[in-house]
Design an enzyme around this catalytic site. Sequence first.
Site: not given
Ligand code: PGA
Length: 247
Positions: A9, A11, A94, A96, A164, A170, A210
């Site tokens: 992803n 982003k 997601h 976010e 998630e 993140g 992560s």
């Molecule tokens: P990350 O993000 O691996 O940077 O923690 C995962 C995601 O938001 O899909």
Amino acid sequence: MRKAFIAGNWKMNMTAASGAALIKELAPLVADASCDVALCVPAILIPAMTEAAKGTNIKIGAENIHWAASGAYTGEISAEMLKEYGVEYAIIGHSERRQYFGETDETVNKRTLTALANGITPIVCVGELLEEREAGVTEKVLDKQLEIGLKDVEDVSKIVIAYEPVWAIGTGKTATDEQAQETIAYIRKKLGELFCPKCAEKVVIQYGGSMNAKNCKGLMAQPDIDGGLIGGASLKLDFATIVNYDK
Ligand code: PGA
């Protein structure tokens, strides 16, 4: 038997130039993957990344999809636009999007049904906030996200779920192998209740938050974890190490 699926992803990262360069480097490194591989990229990069990934086993996905066929929805992308470029996957809901852009379980549901109706596999994201885990309501939160988000879905095996935990995204704080396994097993049990136990066994459920080149083996060794949704580590060659978790 479920086939493992590792998706990136991106982003709001990369450009057409840097993205194509990364795909060129990744392609030979992931060519022998035993799992399905995809990179979900910003909508504007889809044409160039589709071109860059041509002839490789890397599929290009979207980071969102709108529920309407067309119309006055400034800034949104329709299924038809995605299909024109052969997009096979779309991330939906997601955290976010939920946190910053008002995405709700109801809009997740509309997007999911539209993706399915157009032959695009939805990667439906669910997960709890830190306060919710600490308050012991993780299962309740997931129940609601799944009950509303997957309402009226006919064939749940056509969906990918990404679990998630929001506190792990993140932050460098991964859920432990056991935490991730336990929660994903719960999600599968809940899908069994909402659909049927046999159908739930067919659903690919990813872990995200992560996940990286170091912790991927332990996570992927868990019986209910079928893959990963990878943010930060999908912006570099570490993504290939994750894809090759079983080598
Ligand atoms: P990350 O993000 O691996 O940077 O923690 C995962 C995601 O938001 O899909």
